[in-house]
Design an enzyme around this catalytic site. Structure first.
Site, PDB file in Angstrom:
ATOM      1  N   SER A   1       0.801  -1.219   0.000  1.00 53.51           N
ATOM      2  CA  SER A   1       0.000   0.000   0.000  1.00 53.51           C
ATOM      3  C   SER A   1       0.834   1.268   0.000  1.00 53.51           C
ATOM      4  O   SER A   1       0.302   2.365  -0.196  1.00 53.51           O
ATOM      5  CB  SER A   1      -0.943   0.010   1.214  1.00 53.51           C
TER       6      SER A   1
ATOM      7  N   ILE B   1       8.165   0.916  -0.880  1.00 52.08           N
ATOM      8  CA  ILE B   1       8.794  -0.020  -1.816  1.00 52.08           C
ATOM      9  C   ILE B   1       7.762  -0.963  -2.421  1.00 52.08           C
ATOM     10  O   ILE B   1       7.782  -1.247  -3.624  1.00 52.08           O
ATOM     11  CB  ILE B   1       9.898  -0.826  -1.109  1.00 52.08           C
TER      12      ILE B   1
ATOM     13  N   TYR C   1      15.256  -4.568  15.244  1.00 53.68           N
ATOM     14  CA  TYR C   1      14.999  -4.631  13.810  1.00 53.68           C
ATOM     15  C   TYR C   1      16.001  -5.540  13.098  1.00 53.68           C
ATOM     16  O   TYR C   1      15.621  -6.447  12.345  1.00 53.68           O
ATOM     17  CB  TYR C   1      15.051  -3.222  13.232  1.00 53.68           C
TER      18      TYR C   1
END
Length: 668
Positions: free
Chosen positions: A396, A399, A538
């Protein structure tokens, strides 16, 4: 009040209708060919499905626009404003097409306006009506004996002349300059004006260092304005009393030097810029003003560009970048467009032309992400992707969105997956408006049961699943010191970046085994190679996905299933927006990131890395203690973000910017 609008599905028309909906009351009738009704209905949905918008079937080529006589009789005297925008805006169009749509269409629109006794006829003309007039040209001027060097110039002039001399109702004329995309969103629907040069800027960016100066030619001045200014100005000027029988120049009051304009877009693209060794500061010192106008350097250069040999040379050089010779021929104007009367009429509206530098980057980003068609001429990409299904998560925005648009242009069928179904439908509509095919599936990829339901549905809905792009992800930038009471940060990143990704792959593996083919592209991070501080949650989740893919690759190679991990550098996406210091850091664009994804789909390498990432991995291998010392220095230089500490964001320091440029693409 009530309105009738032709060309509502066109670029300017769409924004004008939006302004009328927002600022005016009453019904807005929209002319539409029978075959274009679906397109108009889709736009009406985007406009909120307002009952004030009423389609009227007709044809620009027919008398009275081909509107039903009963409709004409019913609306006699009931249309206050008739906006005629339907026309062809293309310097490369044929003489016949320009004549039929611009001149014939205007006559047909006037005949309908007269038949219904419209209050005011609003004609959208163009500065092209001034032709090759040299010098200052204001709103009161029209037929000044100017030459009309192309069919477009001629038909714009003739259309306006018809309105001035034959309109059966009061009229107003609007002459926009070269109209570019929306200054806030960058939205544009076609390649026109400066956009013809964007593929050249892209090629320069990708193949030349940005600091390299290029020799340019001073072509003269041009004039561009964003579509939102044009639409807002037309809405306002159309309702200011006392201006019937007048023309309005919707232009930038300050002429824009072509070289400066090109350099502004080149800077937005991060491409080399042009230097002009001989410009007007030099030529203006020469006594050329004593020569007849046709013998002055600019006129001679323009005449040379219009010759057949010049067209042949240009088509074999710049034409290979998609720049038609006709466009270069009319890139600059001999005319300076005064707009004093228009600015006076706009007084109190708050409307002004924004500075190009303030929105050039927005225009460039939209073109690169949504309009760049270069993949269509990439034989390897079209051969590998045509007719293939590509599941893309996080489709949406960022990238994922650009990747979906690009693979669709190559003939693939993107299967769009993200949590927000409404945004996915917008992406799907965009792809379909460009002639592609796409499917949208809403799914929370942190919910393992929802993923199971999705993979079951996809396996049933499609005969084959050829590619999977694991793009959806969550990034958290927070030091361990600030994370000691936030263990959920680690759980959330693992849930989406690792567990969600492998759950999706495992759910689609039976389908891939059955078809004995499949390729998975995992959007990993340069952080896996460089180990930047404050990204422990992350980077660990991305490293886990890398490790899992590396292990199962050996198990699945016999089933025809392969993997690519892209160790992506810092990308300018909504995910990094909360970290304000990234605003000045070197990043790649979503378009560049999408190109890496396309390469992974086509070439299927095991990894795609950057030079910085490889150097980081090498440093950790050869000199780990030194590497950690350097990273500790970065830890001191780059503090926790304001969002992580619950504070107001601060601008990055010069030291931070310098280090980010040296270690380009690393997440700090």
């Amino acid at each position: 009040m009530s309105y009738f609008v032709t060309g509502a599905t066109g670029f300017i028309g769409r924004y004008l209708v939006s302004e009328l909906l927002a600022n005016r009351e009453g019904t807005i009738y929209l002319l539409c060919r029978g075959g274009s009704r679906a397109r108009l209905d889709a736009l009406i949905t985007q406009w909120g499905g307002s009952s004030r918008l009423v389609p009227v079937i007709g044809d620009l080529r027919a008398d009275q626009l081909g509107v039903d006589p009963d409709w004409i009789a019913e609306h006699d005297g009931k249309i206050d404003h008739f906006f005629h925008l339907a026309a062809i805006y293309d310097m490369t169009a044929s003489d016949e097409m320009n004549e039929e749509l611009n001149v014939g269409g205007t006559r047909a629109a006037l005949s309908l306006a007269g038949a219904i006794n419209a209050g005011v006829f609003h004609q959208v003309s163009s500065i092209a009506a001034s032709g090759d007039y040299a010098g200052l040209y204001d709103e009161s001027m029209f037929d000044e004996g100017q030459g009309l060097p192309s069919a477009y110039h001629r038909t714009k002039f003739e259309s306006e002349k018809i309105v001035r001399e034959e309109s059966p109702v009061p009229w107003r004329v609007y002459r926009p300059a070269v109209v570019v995309g929306h200054s806030e969103t960058g939205a544009m629907d076609k390649i026109d004006g400066p956009y013809y040069f964007f593929p050249l800027f892209k090629r320069m960016r990708d193949n030349l260092p940005s600091w390299l100066p290029l020799v340019g030619v001073d072509l003269g001045d041009t004039n561009v304005v964003p579509v939102d200014y044009v639409a807002k100005a037309m809405d306002y000027l159309g309702h200011v009393p006392g201006h019937d029988g007048e023309a309005f120049h919707l232009v930038n009051p300050e002429p824009q030097n072509t070289v400066e304009l090109f350099n502004t877009f080149a800077a937005a693209a991060k491409a080399p810029q042009f230097a002009v060794p001989i410009d007007r500061t030099v030529t203006n010192r020469l006594p050329t003003a004593l020569l007849p106008r046709q013998f002055r350097p600019g006129a001679l250069f323009g005449a040379a560009l219009r010759t057949a040999p010049a067209h042949l040379v240009l088509n074999q050089t710049l034409g290979r970048f998609g720049i038609p010779a006709e466009v270069l021929e009319h890139a600059a104007f001999p005319t300076v467009y005064a707009s004093k009367s228009t600015q006076k009429a706009l007084a109190g509206s708050g409307l002004a032309v924004p500075d190009l530098e303030s929105y050039a980057g927005t225009l460039w980003s939209y073109w690169e992400d949504m309009l760049d068609d270069s993949i269509k001429s990439d034989r390897a990409a079209t051969s590998a992707l045509k007719g293939k299904t590509v599941v893309i998560t996080g489709a949406s925005s960022g990238i994922g969105l650009v990747t979906a648009v690009q693979v669709a242009k190559a003939g693939a069928i993107p299967i769009l997956v993200a949590r927000g179904k409404d945004k996915l439908e917008q992406t799907k509509a965009l792809i379909e408006s460009q002639g592609g095919q796409a499917y949208a599936y809403g799914c929370d990829l942190s919910d393992l049961q929802a993923i199971d339901a999705l993979t079951t549905q996809l396996s049933g809905d499609f005969e084959h699943i050829d590619y999977v792009v694991n793009n959806a992800g969550r990034s958290i930038r927070r030091s361990l010191k600030l994370s000691e009471d936030r263990f959920h940060d680690f759980e959330r990143t693992m849930q989406l970046n690792y567990f969600g990704a492998i759950r999706l792959i495992m759910g689609l593996l039976p389908k891939m085994r059955e078809q004995k083919s499949g390729h998975v592209v995992n959007i990993s991070s340069i952080g896996v190679l460089t180990n930047p501080p404050r990204f422990s949650a992350y980077v660990a989740s991305k490293a886990a996905l890398d490790a899992w893919s590396n292990v199962v690759s050996s198990e699945l190679v016999g089933d025809g299933v392969s993997f690519t991990s892209i160790h992506m550098p810092l990308v300018r996406t909504p995910m990094i927006a909360p970290t304000k210091m990234y605003d000045r850091f070197p990043t790649i664009s979503p378009g560049q990131a999408a190109s890496m994804v396309v390469s992974a789909l086509v070439e299927r390498p095991h990894e795609i890395n950057t030079l910085t990432g490889n150097l980081g991995a090498l440093a950790h291998t050869l000199a780990p203690k030194v590497a950690f010392r350097i990273l500790n220095l970065a830890y001191q230089v780059f503090p926790d973000s304001a969002a992580a500490k619950g504070e107001t964001a601060a601008a990055p320091t010069n030291e931070q910017v310098m280090m980010s440029r040296v270690l380009k693409g690393v997440h700090w």
